[in-house]
Enzyme design. Structure first.
Site, PDB file in Angstrom:
ATOM      1  N   ASP A 323       0.821  -1.213   0.000  1.00  0.00           N
ATOM      2  CA  ASP A 323       0.000   0.000   0.000  1.00  0.00           C
ATOM      3  C   ASP A 323       0.858   1.268   0.000  1.00  0.00           C
ATOM      4  O   ASP A 323       2.069   1.229   0.189  1.00  0.00           O
ATOM      5  CB  ASP A 323      -0.915  -0.031   1.239  1.00  0.00           C
ATOM      6  CG  ASP A 323      -1.986   1.047   1.176  1.00  0.00           C
ATOM      7  OD1 ASP A 323      -2.297   1.518   0.071  1.00  0.00           O
ATOM      8  OD2 ASP A 323      -2.510   1.427   2.244  1.00  0.00           O
ATOM      9  N   GLU A 326       2.117   5.038  -4.264  1.00  0.00           N
ATOM     10  CA  GLU A 326       2.071   5.956  -5.432  1.00  0.00           C
ATOM     11  C   GLU A 326       3.410   6.689  -5.570  1.00  0.00           C
ATOM     12  O   GLU A 326       3.754   6.999  -6.705  1.00  0.00           O
ATOM     13  CB  GLU A 326       0.915   6.952  -5.255  1.00  0.00           C
ATOM     14  CG  GLU A 326      -0.465   6.302  -5.313  1.00  0.00           C
ATOM     15  CD  GLU A 326      -0.786   5.433  -4.085  1.00  0.00           C
ATOM     16  OE1 GLU A 326      -0.284   5.764  -2.995  1.00  0.00           O
ATOM     17  OE2 GLU A 326      -1.498   4.436  -4.246  1.00  0.00           O
ATOM     18  N   ASP A 436      -9.317   3.302  -1.996  1.00  0.00           N
ATOM     19  CA  ASP A 436     -10.284   3.791  -1.005  1.00  0.00           C
ATOM     20  C   ASP A 436     -11.586   4.299  -1.617  1.00  0.00           C
ATOM     21  O   ASP A 436     -11.820   5.509  -1.701  1.00  0.00           O
ATOM     22  CB  ASP A 436      -9.633   4.905  -0.182  1.00  0.00           C
ATOM     23  CG  ASP A 436      -8.407   4.410   0.556  1.00  0.00           C
ATOM     24  OD1 ASP A 436      -8.214   3.180   0.615  1.00  0.00           O
ATOM     25  OD2 ASP A 436      -7.645   5.245   1.059  1.00  0.00           O
TER      26      ASP A 436
END
Ligand code: GLC
Length: 726
Positions: A323, A326, A436
């Site tokens: 996670d 990015e 999300d």
């Protein structure tokens, strides 16, 4: 910007695939095939111009449609929007958002001309698909070094297959990863997790995995486990396995800066972190406070990080989710300083519109700031590379680090692995979840539309947070979402801290009952889902498809709320609150099975055309396509105990149907050595009867298949076939 026509090198990759090379692109490893130089004038389809960026334009016909672009907002047909590939940590997926977590630069123009396009460029790419000018596609590549691939082909599926051919075979998760998975940010300690497991057992709801979100760590430090909350973690993992559950921990991209923390110390010593402009490790803040980001583009750093997973693997862990890759940045010193200075200056001031919003924006836009990405560097082959220019590779290479680590740690074992950020090519290493989302009805539909677009970009192992991550789910939303997600390869319920609990048993008894039946149906469908998934992988095909990929009529081409799942099924989920039915388009006659308890079956033939279908809250409409069949088994409390000695086939036969049932050990990579089961079933409609033929290869599990065959007039025949011993 002064634009000019530029020169490029052309390569022939394949009879129908051409690569146009501009400048000297950064090697992304998105495409595996190099091709041969080719003398060719100009680029097909597009007008190309170059200044400080590359700009492609294409004139669309009024009826042209555009498919692909993976993880994005809006329709399956992307026409009408602007999409910007720049992996973004943005948890509010409202329809105006142009960038989500993935960067998937593959699309198919479908209409007057039909061709695929892949922009292999790891920095920002903007796709204006008929937004600024209704009939123009304009693509702006934020640099001058890129590879552009054009793929020709007659059919949509053919183009996708060709694309899959050059980006390589996808990732095969273990079979248990096709079971239902329960997550929440966070189940903070061993006791809570045991409680969740017990609740699944008590409610007789199948489940294969429970997730460990960031609170399992010690101070949010990667590869640590809190001893307070998880005393004797290896024993706990083992105990959970005995109960039938696997634990799946999260790994974040940022490594906490803390003296004495092994991962940090090793990273500093090895020079494995991304740097700032002065060559010092780049500092940003995420969950643990200040962190450094591993330089996943550097093979040595990648190997170092990948092997770090070994600690948890040695403790019995077999799956991970990567996670914040990015990478997400909450703030940097630069951004924080700017905000604080502005706040100080503003103190005791009479802020007008401009100064007030400048102050507000300094805080609102402090996270994930371009200026921060532009001041971070990678080191590849002795060269310094600005992060912003290769931004979209970060999550991909983090996931690659993990997969390459697993390969070294346990070469023949299949691990569950998926990531939030991604780029084309990452599908060889892991799957993705769509980040999300919210407990909004609109997000069920978004999930549905995204699935085939992700499939087109290679990501077959994908799924969304079922029930929605942010916000509060109500019972009905969770039921309807579960009834859709049960068809997606990754089937996980996940929700955010502070939001309402949404485990299947968090509502009333009736809701629990409906969700139980839906999850049991998923487990019964695993023979079909796994078979279709693995065949898609091995044959370079899609698992979830828009109707347009199989039916060419004008209505099917524009259906945005139904999907084909594998070879035999069409689904038409309910995604509106309080709806007890919906309109469905049938491109041909189909056999409808409204599933409540999957063990009780009744069918109706629905004729080609428009249909208003009533669908009770407890029902899951499944359409079996003409001359196709659906194979399934019985459910079990997890994938490991599924008993496939008896399988069932429901077939809808006009004249003949064929099906290949695939299975393998689900745990190893032996399928690559052709160690798998293949049962070839063919059914033919004869005057009075149906003739069934079965060819059996390497099957040691299936003993009998019970057939229910329905012909076009609704005549039903039942037969049981005993399979020859192998
Ligand atoms: C990010 C992830 C989410 C996770 C949370 C805490 O928001 O997308 O899934 O629960 O971080 O780790």
């Amino acid at each position: 910007m002064g634009l000019q026509v530029i020169t490029m090198k052309v390569y022939r990759i394949h009879e129908k695939i051409t690569k146009y090379r501009f400048g000297n692109p950064f090697p992304t490893d998105g495409v595996l095939v190099k091709g041969d130089p080719w003398e060719k004038e100009g680029m097909d389809y597009f007008q190309v111009e170059q200044g400080t960026e590359i700009r492609l334009t294409y004139k669309m016909d009024s009826k042209d449609m555009v498919w692909g672009l993976g993880e994005n907002q809006r329709g399956m047909n992307k026409r009408g929007g602007i999409y910007v590939s720049y992996c973004s940590d943005d948890p509010r997926h409202t329809p105006d958002k142009k960038s989500l977590y993935g960067a998937h630069n593959f699309m198919i123009v479908d209409g007057r001309e039909r061709f695929g396009l892949f922009i292999d460029y790891p920095g920002q790419v903007a796709f204006d698909v008929g937004f600024s000018h209704t009939d123009v596609i304009e693509i702006i590549i934020d640099g001058t070094d890129a590879d552009i691939y054009i793929i020709d082909g007659e059919g949509l599926r053919e183009i996708v297959r060709k694309f899959f051919h050059i980006i390589g075979e996808g990732y095969a998760p273990p079979k248990w990863a096709f079971g239902y998975q329960q997550s929440r940010w966070s189940y903070p300690d061993a006791k809570t997790i045991e409680g969740v497991a017990e609740a699944f057992i008590d409610h007789d709801i199948p489940c294969d995995a429970i997730y460990l979100d960031i609170d399992y760590m010690e101070g949010f430090k990667d590869f640590t486990v809190s001893e307070d909350r998880f005393p004797d973690f290896p024993r706990f993992v083992e105990k959970m396995r005995e109960k039938g559950f696997r634990l799946v921990p999260i790994i974040d991209a940022g490594v906490k800066i803390e003296k004495g923390y092994g991962v940090y110390e090793e990273g500093i010593q090895g020079g494995y972190f991304c740097t700032d402009g002065e060559g010092k490790p780049f500092v940003a803040a995420v969950w643990p406070g200040k962190v450094h980001f591993p330089d996943f583009l550097n093979p040595e750093a990648r190997r170092w990080f990948g092997l770090k997973y070994k600690g948890l693997i040695d403790w019995g862990i077999e799956g991970f989710w990567n996670d914040m890759n990015e990478p997400a940045i909450f703030y940097t010193e630069r951004g924080l300083k700017k905000g604080i200075e502005l706040a100080k200056q503003s103190e005791n001031e009479n802020l007008d519109m401009d100064s007030f919003f400048a102050l507000k924006d300094a805080f609102i836009h402090m996270s994930n700031h371009r200026e921060d990405y532009q001041s971070m560097y990678h080191h590849v082959d002795g060269k310094q590379v600005n992060h912003h220019e290769v931004h979209n590779l970060y999550g991909y290479y983090m996931t690659r680090a993990a997969a390459e680590g697993f390969e070294e740690i346990a070469p023949n074992k299949r691990f569950l692995l998926f990531s939030r950020a991604s780029y084309i090519g990452m599908h060889r290493f892991g799957g993705i979840w769509t980040g999300d989302n919210h407990s909004w009805w609109e997000h069920i539909l978004l999930n549905l539309k995204m699935m085939p677009s992700l499939n087109m970009c290679g990501f077959l192992y994908a799924g969304a947070d079922t029930g929605g991550f942010g916000g509060d789910a109500n019972a009905q939303l969770l039921i309807r979402w579960t009834q859709f997600s049960l068809f997606t390869p990754l089937f996980r319920n996940h929700s955010a801290i502070g939001g309402r609990r949404q485990e299947p048993f968090s509502f009333d008894q009736e809701t629990t009952e409906m969700i139980r039946k839906a999850i049991q149906f998923r487990y019964a469908l695993i023979p079909y889902i796994y078979s279709e998934y693995m065949k898609a992988l091995l044959h370079r095909d899609m698992y979830m498809l828009p109707l347009a990929f199989a039916y060419e009529d004008e209505i099917s081409r524009r259906v945005e709320n139904q999907l084909l799942v594998g070879d035999g099924l069409m689904i038409a989920p309910i995604y509106e609150e309080n709806a007890l039915g919906r309109y469905v388009w049938l491109p041909e006659d189909m056999l409808l099975w409204k599933v409540d308890d999957y063990r009780e079956r009744s069918y109706e033939i629905k004729r080609k055309g428009h249909l208003y279908l009533e669908v009770g809250l407890h029902e899951i409409p499944v359409f079996i396509r003409k001359n196709k069949m659906l194979i399934f088994g019985n459910h079990g409390r997890n994938t490991e105990v599924l008993d496939h000695r008896e399988l069932y086939v429901v077939a809808f036969i006009e004249d003949r149907a064929q099906y290949v049932y695939y299975d393998d050990d689900g745990l190893t990579k032996d399928y690559k050595k052709e160690k798998y089961t293949e049962i070839r079933i063919s059914i033919e409609r004869r005057e009075e009867d149906f003739e069934i033929k079965i060819e059996n290869r390497e099957n040691r599990q299936v003993k009998r298949i019970h057939f229910e065959m329905v012909d076009i007039h609704g005549n039903i025949a039942k037969k049981t076939v005993v399979l020859a011993a192998q």
